[in-house]
Design a protein around this motif. Structure first.
Motif, PDB file in Angstrom:
ATOM      1  N   PHE A  43     -65.975   1.679 -27.901  1.00 55.14           N
ATOM      2  CA  PHE A  43     -66.282   1.718 -26.469  1.00 55.14           C
ATOM      3  C   PHE A  43     -65.665   2.958 -25.824  1.00 55.14           C
ATOM      4  CE2 PHE A  43     -65.092   0.665 -22.082  1.00 55.14           C
ATOM      5  CZ  PHE A  43     -66.360   0.467 -21.551  1.00 55.14           C
ATOM      6  N   LEU A  44     -64.435   3.291 -26.202  1.00 52.41           N
ATOM      7  CA  LEU A  44     -63.777   4.489 -25.680  1.00 52.41           C
ATOM      8  C   LEU A  44     -64.606   5.736 -25.998  1.00 52.41           C
ATOM      9  CD1 LEU A  44     -61.350   5.926 -24.346  1.00 52.41           C
ATOM     10  CD2 LEU A  44     -60.237   5.889 -26.600  1.00 52.41           C
ATOM     11  N   ALA A  45     -65.150   5.798 -27.199  1.00 51.01           N
ATOM     12  CA  ALA A  45     -65.978   6.945 -27.588  1.00 51.01           C
ATOM     13  C   ALA A  45     -67.197   7.057 -26.683  1.00 51.01           C
ATOM     14  CB  ALA A  45     -66.403   6.822 -29.049  1.00 51.01           C
ATOM     15  N   LEU A  46     -67.863   5.942 -26.427  1.00 54.69           N
ATOM     16  CA  LEU A  46     -69.033   5.957 -25.540  1.00 54.69           C
ATOM     17  C   LEU A  46     -68.646   6.450 -24.144  1.00 54.69           C
ATOM     18  CD1 LEU A  46     -71.986   5.265 -24.748  1.00 54.69           C
ATOM     19  CD2 LEU A  46     -71.152   2.954 -24.226  1.00 54.69           C
ATOM     20  N   MET A  47     -67.593   5.879 -23.585  1.00 53.04           N
ATOM     21  CA  MET A  47     -67.180   6.257 -22.229  1.00 53.04           C
ATOM     22  C   MET A  47     -66.782   7.730 -22.153  1.00 53.04           C
ATOM     23  SD  MET A  47     -67.706   3.639 -20.348  1.00 53.04           S
ATOM     24  CE  MET A  47     -66.725   3.789 -18.850  1.00 53.04           C
ATOM     25  N   ALA A  48     -66.098   8.224 -23.169  1.00 50.93           N
ATOM     26  CA  ALA A  48     -65.686   9.631 -23.185  1.00 50.93           C
ATOM     27  C   ALA A  48     -66.900  10.550 -23.284  1.00 50.93           C
ATOM     28  CB  ALA A  48     -64.729   9.878 -24.347  1.00 50.93           C
ATOM     29  N   LEU A  49     -67.914  10.144 -24.044  1.00 51.96           N
ATOM     30  CA  LEU A  49     -69.120  10.973 -24.153  1.00 51.96           C
ATOM     31  C   LEU A  49     -69.939  10.961 -22.867  1.00 51.96           C
ATOM     32  CD1 LEU A  49     -70.374  10.292 -27.781  1.00 51.96           C
ATOM     33  CD2 LEU A  49     -69.239  12.335 -26.903  1.00 51.96           C
ATOM     34  N   VAL A  50     -69.859   9.893 -22.112  1.00 54.38           N
ATOM     35  CA  VAL A  50     -70.598   9.810 -20.849  1.00 54.38           C
ATOM     36  C   VAL A  50     -69.829  10.495 -19.717  1.00 54.38           C
ATOM     37  CG1 VAL A  50     -71.522   8.246 -19.077  1.00 54.38           C
ATOM     38  CG2 VAL A  50     -71.832   7.707 -21.515  1.00 54.38           C
ATOM     39  N   PHE A  51     -68.509  10.281 -19.645  1.00 56.10           N
ATOM     40  CA  PHE A  51     -67.733  10.735 -18.490  1.00 56.10           C
ATOM     41  C   PHE A  51     -66.793  11.908 -18.762  1.00 56.10           C
ATOM     42  CE2 PHE A  51     -69.026   6.412 -17.475  1.00 56.10           C
ATOM     43  CZ  PHE A  51     -69.618   6.612 -16.238  1.00 56.10           C
ATOM     44  N   GLY A  52     -66.643  12.317 -20.012  1.00 55.92           N
ATOM     45  CA  GLY A  52     -65.865  13.507 -20.325  1.00 55.92           C
ATOM     46  C   GLY A  52     -64.441  13.245 -20.777  1.00 55.92           C
ATOM     47  N   PRO A  53     -63.737  14.340 -21.121  1.00 60.60           N
ATOM     48  CA  PRO A  53     -62.418  14.223 -21.738  1.00 60.60           C
ATOM     49  C   PRO A  53     -61.322  13.648 -20.840  1.00 60.60           C
ATOM     50  CG  PRO A  53     -62.979  16.533 -21.377  1.00 60.60           C
ATOM     51  CD  PRO A  53     -64.198  15.725 -21.053  1.00 60.60           C
ATOM     52  N   ILE A  54     -61.338  13.957 -19.559  1.00 56.43           N
ATOM     53  CA  ILE A  54     -60.294  13.421 -18.664  1.00 56.43           C
ATOM     54  C   ILE A  54     -60.461  11.909 -18.534  1.00 56.43           C
ATOM     55  CG2 ILE A  54     -59.294  13.486 -16.334  1.00 56.43           C
ATOM     56  CD1 ILE A  54     -58.839  16.050 -18.071  1.00 56.43           C
ATOM     57  N   ALA A  55     -61.698  11.469 -18.320  1.00 51.00           N
ATOM     58  CA  ALA A  55     -61.958  10.028 -18.242  1.00 51.00           C
ATOM     59  C   ALA A  55     -61.608   9.354 -19.568  1.00 51.00           C
ATOM     60  CB  ALA A  55     -63.416   9.764 -17.875  1.00 51.00           C
ATOM     61  N   GLY A  56     -62.006   9.954 -20.683  1.00 52.43           N
ATOM     62  CA  GLY A  56     -61.677   9.391 -21.988  1.00 52.43           C
ATOM     63  C   GLY A  56     -60.175   9.252 -22.182  1.00 52.43           C
TER      64      GLY A  56
END
Length: 183
Positions: A43-56
């Motif tokens: 899930f973290l990988a998905l969120m980081a790919l959608v919202f970027g490195p700071i969000a990840g």
């Protein structure tokens, strides 16, 4: 520095909450003490790919810290830092993989998996056990086994579940030029 959008800030909060829920209730024990197979990193990988490195990074940091505090009563900072690092490194692939385009192909899936394996190898094989030794004076032989076990489990989990998530998410996005006008 560019400020975070409201959408990204909300995503960080929701992402951290989902990370905690997955870490607490969708983790699979392993024979290695204090080490589980974590679905939360997919899930973290998905969120980081959608919202970027700071969000990840922030989802990994906040989610892991909250899970530790709730589950164990204290925060194991060495591994929390690695969750932050891994989320950040996943997010660096945002533009390269570009799942928002709606186009996901074998090249992007391979790129995603190369990125996630390298990010997790750095985090779990090197940084987490090294910090365990430096911060907590843990025995090196114990923490390196834990780090390698966690890293391999997370690589497999993200490789399977993470790939499914990014493919499914990409399919929900409209491809550029996919809309046509009926005459």
């Amino acid at each position: 520095m560019k400020s975070l959008s409201i959408k990204t800030i909300v995503a960080i909060g929701i992402g951290a909450a989902v990370f905690v829920i997955l870490a607490k209730f969708a983790a699979i024990p392993t024979p290695i003490p204090n080490t589980t197979v974590q679905t939360s990193y997919a899930f973290l990988a998905l969120m980081a790919l959608v919202f970027g490195p700071i969000a990840g990074a922030l989802i990994g940091l906040i989610g892991h810290a909250l899970n530790d505090a709730i589950s164990y009563g204290s925060i194991w900072w060495s591994w929390v830092i690695v969750s932050m690092l891994v989320g950040f490194l996943f997010g660096l692939a945002k533009n390269k993989i570009d799942i928002e385009s709606g186009i996901i192909n074998a090249k992007k899936i391979v790129t995603f998996n190369i990125v996630q394996v390298i990010a997790q190898a750095i985090g779990w094989f090197v940084v987490a056990p090294t910090l365990d030794v430096w911060i907590y004076a843990e025995p090196a032989n114990k923490v390196y086994v834990q780090g390698i076990g966690a890293g391999i489990a997370n690589m497999v989990t993200v490789g399977i579940i993470g790939t499914i998530l990014i493919v499914a998410y990409a399919k929900t996005r409209s491809q550029s030029g996919s809309l046509t006008k009926d005459l």
